[in-house]
Design a protein around this motif. Sequence first.
Motif, PDB file in Angstrom:
ATOM      1  N   THR A  36      38.604  36.008  41.536  1.00 16.20           N
ATOM      2  CA  THR A  36      38.340  37.423  41.277  1.00 16.20           C
ATOM      3  C   THR A  36      38.690  38.260  42.504  1.00 16.20           C
ATOM      4  O   THR A  36      39.271  39.342  42.383  1.00 16.20           O
ATOM      5  CB  THR A  36      36.869  37.625  40.873  1.00 16.20           C
ATOM      6  N   TYR A  52      45.119  44.109  42.515  1.00 14.24           N
ATOM      7  CA  TYR A  52      44.889  45.478  42.036  1.00 14.24           C
ATOM      8  C   TYR A  52      45.228  46.487  43.144  1.00 14.24           C
ATOM      9  O   TYR A  52      45.915  47.483  42.905  1.00 14.24           O
ATOM     10  CB  TYR A  52      43.431  45.648  41.593  1.00 14.24           C
ATOM     11  N   CYS A  98      41.922  32.583  35.796  1.00 13.24           N
ATOM     12  CA  CYS A  98      41.484  33.955  35.554  1.00 13.24           C
ATOM     13  C   CYS A  98      42.709  34.830  35.335  1.00 13.24           C
ATOM     14  O   CYS A  98      43.722  34.670  36.017  1.00 13.24           O
ATOM     15  CB  CYS A  98      40.693  34.504  36.734  1.00 13.24           C
ATOM     16  N   ARG A 155      43.990  39.036  34.460  1.00 12.72           N
ATOM     17  CA  ARG A 155      43.547  40.417  34.574  1.00 12.72           C
ATOM     18  C   ARG A 155      44.696  41.345  34.222  1.00 12.72           C
ATOM     19  O   ARG A 155      45.846  41.060  34.488  1.00 12.72           O
ATOM     20  CB  ARG A 155      43.104  40.682  35.999  1.00 12.72           C
ATOM     21  N   ARG A 204      38.504  46.942  34.662  1.00 15.05           N
ATOM     22  CA  ARG A 204      38.850  45.835  33.760  1.00 15.05           C
ATOM     23  C   ARG A 204      38.553  44.520  34.463  1.00 15.05           C
ATOM     24  O   ARG A 204      39.386  44.028  35.214  1.00 15.05           O
ATOM     25  CB  ARG A 204      40.330  45.898  33.389  1.00 15.05           C
ATOM     26  N   PRO A 254      38.177  40.601  35.309  1.00  7.14           N
ATOM     27  CA  PRO A 254      39.025  39.474  34.908  1.00  7.14           C
ATOM     28  C   PRO A 254      38.355  38.623  33.834  1.00  7.14           C
ATOM     29  O   PRO A 254      37.133  38.620  33.692  1.00  7.14           O
ATOM     30  CB  PRO A 254      39.208  38.675  36.190  1.00  7.14           C
TER      31      PRO A 254
END
Length: 119
Positions: free
Chosen positions: A34, A41, A96, A98, A110, A112
């Motif tokens: 994460t 991001y 994960c 995303r 949003r 993951p």
Amino acid sequence: MSSVVVAFLLLTVAAVGLQVNGNARTDRSVGQVTGTLTRVYDQQTAFRLINQRFATWPELKAQGMALPMSHRVLASNASPSHWFIKVRDTQTGIVCSRTGELFDEGPLERPPSCSTGAR
């Protein structure tokens, strides 16, 4: 008879201990992946400000984005309005993925989606 009960209790405690240890390892792995996705991001946001579109994974790598040694990109995709990436922790098998969208207000918009992927 009491030795059988004691043996059973010891086995039960050992099994519970292993389960707790496994859960803690999984939770740590999800947290690490994460964190990686949050860094993606941030990189995507910076790239979009400059280029008016989101970056592909090779473009992020070319700009210096690196994953921890135990993380691998399984899939990625980008367009002017969204991006997607799927990352696996090779030590635990946690996967994960995303997405990010043009109008996301922050990295937590949003969360993951994570699972124990097949190795």
